[in-house]
Design a protein around this motif. Structure first.
Motif, PDB file in Angstrom:
ATOM      1  N   GLN A 182      47.316  39.989  43.323  1.00 58.30           N
ATOM      2  CA  GLN A 182      47.490  41.271  42.656  1.00 58.30           C
ATOM      3  C   GLN A 182      46.506  41.449  41.506  1.00 58.30           C
ATOM      4  O   GLN A 182      45.991  42.541  41.272  1.00 58.30           O
ATOM      5  CB  GLN A 182      48.928  41.399  42.144  1.00 58.30           C
ATOM      6  N   ARG A 183      46.220  40.346  40.788  1.00 54.97           N
ATOM      7  CA  ARG A 183      45.312  40.414  39.644  1.00 54.97           C
ATOM      8  C   ARG A 183      43.855  40.560  40.082  1.00 54.97           C
ATOM      9  O   ARG A 183      43.113  41.392  39.554  1.00 54.97           O
ATOM     10  CB  ARG A 183      45.454  39.153  38.794  1.00 54.97           C
ATOM     11  N   LEU A 184      43.426  39.715  41.032  1.00 53.98           N
ATOM     12  CA  LEU A 184      42.025  39.699  41.442  1.00 53.98           C
ATOM     13  C   LEU A 184      41.699  40.825  42.421  1.00 53.98           C
ATOM     14  O   LEU A 184      40.622  41.430  42.341  1.00 53.98           O
ATOM     15  CB  LEU A 184      41.678  38.346  42.082  1.00 53.98           C
ATOM     16  N   GLY A 185      42.590  41.069  43.343  1.00 52.06           N
ATOM     17  CA  GLY A 185      42.303  42.029  44.392  1.00 52.06           C
ATOM     18  C   GLY A 185      41.315  41.443  45.391  1.00 52.06           C
ATOM     19  O   GLY A 185      40.804  40.329  45.212  1.00 52.06           O
ATOM     20  N   THR A 186      41.018  42.189  46.426  1.00 47.51           N
ATOM     21  CA  THR A 186      40.096  41.728  47.466  1.00 47.51           C
ATOM     22  C   THR A 186      38.705  41.477  46.905  1.00 47.51           C
ATOM     23  O   THR A 186      38.051  40.474  47.231  1.00 47.51           O
ATOM     24  CB  THR A 186      40.015  42.758  48.605  1.00 47.51           C
ATOM     25  N   ILE A 187      38.227  42.382  46.046  1.00 46.39           N
ATOM     26  CA  ILE A 187      36.881  42.236  45.478  1.00 46.39           C
ATOM     27  C   ILE A 187      36.798  40.984  44.607  1.00 46.39           C
ATOM     28  O   ILE A 187      35.820  40.224  44.683  1.00 46.39           O
ATOM     29  CB  ILE A 187      36.508  43.488  44.653  1.00 46.39           C
ATOM     30  N   GLY A 188      37.796  40.748  43.785  1.00 45.92           N
ATOM     31  CA  GLY A 188      37.794  39.576  42.915  1.00 45.92           C
ATOM     32  C   GLY A 188      37.755  38.281  43.695  1.00 45.92           C
ATOM     33  O   GLY A 188      37.019  37.350  43.355  1.00 45.92           O
ATOM     34  N   ILE A 189      38.567  38.198  44.760  1.00 52.86           N
ATOM     35  CA  ILE A 189      38.589  36.991  45.591  1.00 52.86           C
ATOM     36  C   ILE A 189      37.238  36.784  46.264  1.00 52.86           C
ATOM     37  O   ILE A 189      36.738  35.660  46.351  1.00 52.86           O
ATOM     38  CB  ILE A 189      39.720  37.086  46.631  1.00 52.86           C
ATOM     39  N   ASN A 190      36.610  37.874  46.710  1.00 51.87           N
ATOM     40  CA  ASN A 190      35.293  37.768  47.344  1.00 51.87           C
ATOM     41  C   ASN A 190      34.231  37.288  46.355  1.00 51.87           C
ATOM     42  O   ASN A 190      33.331  36.522  46.710  1.00 51.87           O
ATOM     43  CB  ASN A 190      34.880  39.109  47.945  1.00 51.87           C
ATOM     44  N   VAL A 191      34.315  37.749  45.112  1.00 57.48           N
ATOM     45  CA  VAL A 191      33.361  37.318  44.091  1.00 57.48           C
ATOM     46  C   VAL A 191      33.490  35.816  43.836  1.00 57.48           C
ATOM     47  O   VAL A 191      32.483  35.090  43.770  1.00 57.48           O
ATOM     48  CB  VAL A 191      33.573  38.104  42.780  1.00 57.48           C
ATOM     49  N   VAL A 192      34.728  35.335  43.696  1.00 54.01           N
ATOM     50  CA  VAL A 192      34.961  33.902  43.483  1.00 54.01           C
ATOM     51  C   VAL A 192      34.432  33.097  44.663  1.00 54.01           C
ATOM     52  O   VAL A 192      33.787  32.054  44.486  1.00 54.01           O
ATOM     53  CB  VAL A 192      36.464  33.627  43.272  1.00 54.01           C
ATOM     54  N   THR A 193      34.673  33.577  45.874  1.00 49.89           N
ATOM     55  CA  THR A 193      34.211  32.879  47.072  1.00 49.89           C
ATOM     56  C   THR A 193      32.698  32.776  47.090  1.00 49.89           C
ATOM     57  O   THR A 193      32.129  31.727  47.429  1.00 49.89           O
ATOM     58  CB  THR A 193      34.706  33.613  48.337  1.00 49.89           C
ATOM     59  N   ARG A 194      31.996  33.846  46.716  1.00 53.82           N
ATOM     60  CA  ARG A 194      30.526  33.832  46.700  1.00 53.82           C
ATOM     61  C   ARG A 194      29.984  32.869  45.641  1.00 53.82           C
ATOM     62  O   ARG A 194      29.003  32.157  45.874  1.00 53.82           O
ATOM     63  CB  ARG A 194      29.995  35.247  46.468  1.00 53.82           C
ATOM     64  N   LEU A 195      30.620  32.835  44.470  1.00 54.12           N
ATOM     65  CA  LEU A 195      30.175  31.913  43.424  1.00 54.12           C
ATOM     66  C   LEU A 195      30.369  30.464  43.862  1.00 54.12           C
ATOM     67  O   LEU A 195      29.493  29.619  43.645  1.00 54.12           O
ATOM     68  CB  LEU A 195      30.957  32.185  42.131  1.00 54.12           C
ATOM     69  N   MET A 196      31.501  30.180  44.476  1.00 54.43           N
ATOM     70  CA  MET A 196      31.750  28.831  44.986  1.00 54.43           C
ATOM     71  C   MET A 196      30.741  28.470  46.072  1.00 54.43           C
ATOM     72  O   MET A 196      30.295  27.330  46.173  1.00 54.43           O
ATOM     73  CB  MET A 196      33.173  28.723  45.530  1.00 54.43           C
ATOM     74  N   GLY A 197      30.364  29.448  46.877  1.00 54.55           N
ATOM     75  CA  GLY A 197      29.371  29.221  47.920  1.00 54.55           C
ATOM     76  C   GLY A 197      28.016  28.848  47.352  1.00 54.55           C
ATOM     77  O   GLY A 197      27.311  27.984  47.890  1.00 54.55           O
ATOM     78  N   LEU A 198      27.634  29.481  46.241  1.00 51.68           N
ATOM     79  CA  LEU A 198      26.351  29.185  45.605  1.00 51.68           C
ATOM     80  C   LEU A 198      26.330  27.757  45.070  1.00 51.68           C
ATOM     81  O   LEU A 198      25.346  27.016  45.251  1.00 51.68           O
ATOM     82  CB  LEU A 198      26.104  30.177  44.469  1.00 51.68           C
ATOM     83  N   ILE A 199      27.424  27.351  44.412  1.00 50.83           N
ATOM     84  CA  ILE A 199      27.525  25.975  43.913  1.00 50.83           C
ATOM     85  C   ILE A 199      27.479  24.988  45.070  1.00 50.83           C
ATOM     86  O   ILE A 199      26.807  23.951  45.024  1.00 50.83           O
ATOM     87  CB  ILE A 199      28.825  25.789  43.114  1.00 50.83           C
ATOM     88  N   LEU A 200      28.171  25.330  46.138  1.00 49.22           N
ATOM     89  CA  LEU A 200      28.242  24.460  47.306  1.00 49.22           C
ATOM     90  C   LEU A 200      26.875  24.287  47.960  1.00 49.22           C
ATOM     91  O   LEU A 200      26.516  23.199  48.424  1.00 49.22           O
ATOM     92  CB  LEU A 200      29.235  25.039  48.302  1.00 49.22           C
ATOM     93  N   ALA A 201      26.069  25.349  47.990  1.00 48.72           N
ATOM     94  CA  ALA A 201      24.735  25.280  48.583  1.00 48.72           C
ATOM     95  C   ALA A 201      23.870  24.273  47.830  1.00 48.72           C
ATOM     96  O   ALA A 201      23.111  23.502  48.450  1.00 48.72           O
ATOM     97  CB  ALA A 201      24.082  26.660  48.573  1.00 48.72           C
ATOM     98  N   ALA A 202      23.964  24.268  46.508  1.00 46.70           N
ATOM     99  CA  ALA A 202      23.194  23.317  45.712  1.00 46.70           C
ATOM    100  C   ALA A 202      23.620  21.878  46.011  1.00 46.70           C
ATOM    101  O   ALA A 202      22.782  20.975  46.117  1.00 46.70           O
ATOM    102  CB  ALA A 202      23.369  23.621  44.221  1.00 46.70           C
ATOM    103  N   MET A 203      24.931  21.657  46.164  1.00 50.97           N
ATOM    104  CA  MET A 203      25.429  20.329  46.510  1.00 50.97           C
ATOM    105  C   MET A 203      24.929  19.897  47.891  1.00 50.97           C
ATOM    106  O   MET A 203      24.579  18.737  48.113  1.00 50.97           O
ATOM    107  CB  MET A 203      26.964  20.319  46.489  1.00 50.97           C
ATOM    108  N   ALA A 204      24.900  20.844  48.828  1.00 49.09           N
ATOM    109  CA  ALA A 204      24.454  20.536  50.188  1.00 49.09           C
ATOM    110  C   ALA A 204      22.991  20.091  50.196  1.00 49.09           C
ATOM    111  O   ALA A 204      22.610  19.171  50.929  1.00 49.09           O
ATOM    112  CB  ALA A 204      24.637  21.760  51.091  1.00 49.09           C
ATOM    113  N   VAL A 205      22.168  20.736  49.382  1.00 52.68           N
ATOM    114  CA  VAL A 205      20.754  20.360  49.292  1.00 52.68           C
ATOM    115  C   VAL A 205      20.618  18.915  48.817  1.00 52.68           C
ATOM    116  O   VAL A 205      19.795  18.149  49.326  1.00 52.68           O
ATOM    117  CB  VAL A 205      20.000  21.314  48.337  1.00 52.68           C
ATOM    118  N   GLU A 206      21.458  18.514  47.861  1.00 53.90           N
ATOM    119  CA  GLU A 206      21.422  17.134  47.374  1.00 53.90           C
ATOM    120  C   GLU A 206      21.836  16.156  48.466  1.00 53.90           C
ATOM    121  O   GLU A 206      21.220  15.098  48.626  1.00 53.90           O
ATOM    122  CB  GLU A 206      22.335  16.975  46.155  1.00 53.90           C
TER     123      GLU A 206
END
Length: 211
Positions: free
Chosen positions: A172-196
């Motif tokens: 209710q607080r984040l909404g669909t857009i908020g959850i998508n934003v968090v998912t994208r940020l986590m994806g960016l961090i994850l990509a850097a870890m994958a490169v390592e």
């Protein structure tokens, strides 16, 4: 100090892979119409199951690889590529198909044990998380280093438990857009870890490249 740095880094990477916030919409959909008591019980079961799966992966994963004659560098490259695919999918705001195929989704939809399958496996403790724990356990070296990985796993499982218990309020607080934003940020961090992961694996397969 180095061990604490590894534990902190592992917790961040594992949180990004597992992405408790991203699974909230799936949890709400899977438990739609359930009483609060059943939702709470499911959240408990999910957190415990993920802890067991990832801890076993950290402690025994390397032995399993040796049994199948798979080298750690090869697994690092393969696991890194898998994690990168998950990261790319997350940055596009999609649920990764490396976690669950349509056939698996159809099959598990007919089962009653939703807390274990598909919520725990493969949505949370999927191939990416398991690969990450095996690779990190190899990097930690000693037996106590392996044991210490239970700490970041426990922290992430606590985050999973809190996210699922508070799922209705968070959605209710984040909404669909908020959850998508968090998912994208986590994806960016994850990509850097994958490169390592991939870089360490390639240097292990081809030592001359590291010199």
């Amino acid at each position: 100090m180095a061990e604490w740095a590894l534990i902190f880094k592992t917790a961040i990477a594992l949180f990004a892979i597992v992405n408790p916030i991203g699974v909230i919409p799936i949890f709400i959909s899977a438990t739609d119409g359930w009483p609060a008591k059943d939702r709470a019980h499911t959240a408990n079961t999910v957190a415990i199951t993920v802890f067991i799966v990832l801890t076993v992966s950290a402690l025994l994963g390397e032995s399993i690889l040796e049994f199948f004659s798979i080298s750690i560098p090869s697994f690092q490259v393969g696991g890194g590529i898998l994690v990168m695919l998950i990261a790319i999918s997350m940055m596009h705001g999609k649920q990764s198909t490396t976690r669950q195929t349509p056939e698996e989704a159809q099959e598990t939809a007919e089962r009653n044990v939703i807390a274990v399958v598909p919520l725990s496996i493969p949505l949370l403790a999927g191939p990416g998380a398991i690969s990450s724990m095996i690779i990190t356990a190899q990097q930690s070296g000693s037996f106590w280093g392996h044991i210490s990985l239970a700490l970041p796993i426990a922290v992430v499982c606590l985050a999973i438990w809190l996210a699922l218990r508070l799922s209705m309020h968070i959605a209710q607080r984040l909404g669909t857009i908020g959850i998508n934003v968090v998912t994208r940020l986590m994806g960016l961090i994850l990509a850097a870890m994958a490169v390592e992961f991939i870089a360490h694996g390639i240097s292990g397969l081809f030592p001359s490249l590291a010199s």
